[in-house]
Write a protein that holds these residues in place. Structure first.
Motif, PDB file in Angstrom:
ATOM      1  N   GLU A 204       0.848  -1.195   0.000  1.00 53.35           N
ATOM      2  CA  GLU A 204       0.000   0.000   0.000  1.00 53.35           C
ATOM      3  C   GLU A 204       0.880   1.238   0.000  1.00 53.35           C
ATOM      4  O   GLU A 204       1.865   1.301   0.739  1.00 53.35           O
ATOM      5  N   ASN A 232      -8.143   9.371   1.030  1.00 53.26           N
ATOM      6  CA  ASN A 232      -7.991   8.089   0.348  1.00 53.26           C
ATOM      7  C   ASN A 232      -7.750   8.241  -1.147  1.00 53.26           C
ATOM      8  O   ASN A 232      -7.345   7.280  -1.802  1.00 53.26           O
ATOM      9  N   LYS A 235      -4.257   7.247  -1.976  1.00 54.01           N
ATOM     10  CA  LYS A 235      -3.765   5.941  -1.520  1.00 54.01           C
ATOM     11  C   LYS A 235      -3.938   4.873  -2.594  1.00 54.01           C
ATOM     12  O   LYS A 235      -4.973   4.808  -3.262  1.00 54.01           O
ATOM     13  N   SER A 237      -2.963   0.635  -4.003  1.00 62.77           N
ATOM     14  CA  SER A 237      -2.642  -0.763  -3.708  1.00 62.77           C
ATOM     15  C   SER A 237      -1.865  -1.359  -4.876  1.00 62.77           C
ATOM     16  O   SER A 237      -2.195  -1.127  -6.045  1.00 62.77           O
ATOM     17  N   GLN A 293      -7.066   3.021  -4.202  1.00 58.02           N
ATOM     18  CA  GLN A 293      -7.700   2.083  -3.277  1.00 58.02           C
ATOM     19  C   GLN A 293      -9.219   2.079  -3.362  1.00 58.02           C
ATOM     20  O   GLN A 293      -9.849   1.132  -2.914  1.00 58.02           O
ATOM     21  N   GLU A 296     -10.595  -1.017  -4.765  1.00 56.37           N
ATOM     22  CA  GLU A 296     -10.261  -2.259  -4.061  1.00 56.37           C
ATOM     23  C   GLU A 296     -11.366  -3.289  -4.196  1.00 56.37           C
ATOM     24  O   GLU A 296     -12.557  -2.973  -4.183  1.00 56.37           O
TER      25      GLU A 296
END
Length: 298
Positions: A204, A232, A235, A237, A293, A296
């Protein structure tokens, strides 16, 4: 993608896409070894140019940019601030990018000294083992101010004369998919070689410290890491890693792909096997792909 998700049980072979790239990027045609990063950019460019000819892909307010699938997913905005050392006037430009190429220690480009983070220990979930370079280190170096020196003076609009300046790159707009290219292949007048330095990269990634807005907040004395890191939108992944085994002259590309949250597969030509997260994080890393993210999936 239509063919891939058609439900047919026979293997999908993307030969038409490969032929399309060969047709439009002639230097990549044929069966000689080619660079995976160069192929990625060529493939994105072919698809982007194909969509650009479509009137539906063009934005009415800016004919030079389109809202094709490539722009929607891969295009970010890189802000360049050039600051005059005399009057401190700032000239700002913003350029689109599909990927970020990062220098590595061990290259002929000076890498260290690099100012450590304020906490110096754990950034972006990367624990700092002595001597280990992290992706965050590379991003810090990419976004640090660079003094351009007396041989690269620019004409300052404030001073109306040529002055020394500093240049700093930051992220103005982040793409949905961020691709980081670790510059492992060095081609200079003196040498041609591969840099095998291990770079630790996280599952992450928080891009907040490298945003233009974070830089402006710090300059105004308002930057607060805990508050900003709740954003977020910044952010990511990890979902794919491309690796290169071998030397500059002779090598082989493989990749790791994430199917579900913690389910990884290694793709080695026609052989696809399950992989562990440790396998992924221990790999050398050449191209690193992260998605935001909010995409996700479980």
């Amino acid at each position: 993608f239509e063919q891939f998700y058609s439900g047919h049980r026979s293997p999908h072979i993307p030969y038409r896409l490969l032929h399309l790239v060969w047709t439009h990027a002639r230097h990549l045609a044929g069966y000689e070894q080619q660079d995976a990063h160069e192929f990625l950019i060529a493939a994105l460019d072919v698809l982007h140019r194909h969509c650009k000819g479509d009137d539906n892909g063009k934005k009415a307010n800016n004919p030079n940019h389109c809202n094709c699938i490539i722009d929607q997913i891969f295009t970010g905005g890189l802000q360049s601030d050039v600051t005059c050392q005399v009057c401190h006037g700032v000239s700002t430009t913003i350029d689109p990018f599909w990927d970020i190429s990062l220098d590595l220690p061990g290259s002929s480009t000076p890498f260290w000294p690099l100012s450590p983070g304020s906490d110096g220990s754990v950034v972006n979930g990367e624990s700092h083992v002595s001597g280990t370079t992290t992706l965050t280190d590379c991003l810090r170096r990419f976004t640090r101010p660079e003094h351009l020196g007396s041989s690269a003076k620019i004409k300052c609009s404030g001073c109306h004369s040529y002055q020394e300046s500093t240049k700093q790159l930051t992220m103005k707009k982040l793409p949905i998919v961020a691709c980081f290219h670790l510059k492992r292949f060095e081609h200079s007048a003196k040498l041609r070689r591969k840099i095998t330095t291990y770079v630790s990269f996280p599952l992450e990634l928080d891009m907040t410290p490298f945003m233009a807005s974070s830089k402006e907040s710090r300059m105004n004395g308002q930057y607060q890491q805990p508050t900003d890191s709740l954003n977020n939108d910044n952010k990511y992944s990890l979902f794919a890693v491309v690796n290169h085994q071998g030397t500059l002259e002779s090598g082989h590309y493989t990749s790791f792909i994430r199917q579900h949250k913690d389910q990884w597969f290694k793709c080695d030509d026609a052989i696809i096997t399950k992989a562990s997260i440790k396998d992924v994080l221990d790999s050398e890393g050449y191209l690193l792909f992260y998605h935001k993210q909010f995409l996700e999936y479980e």
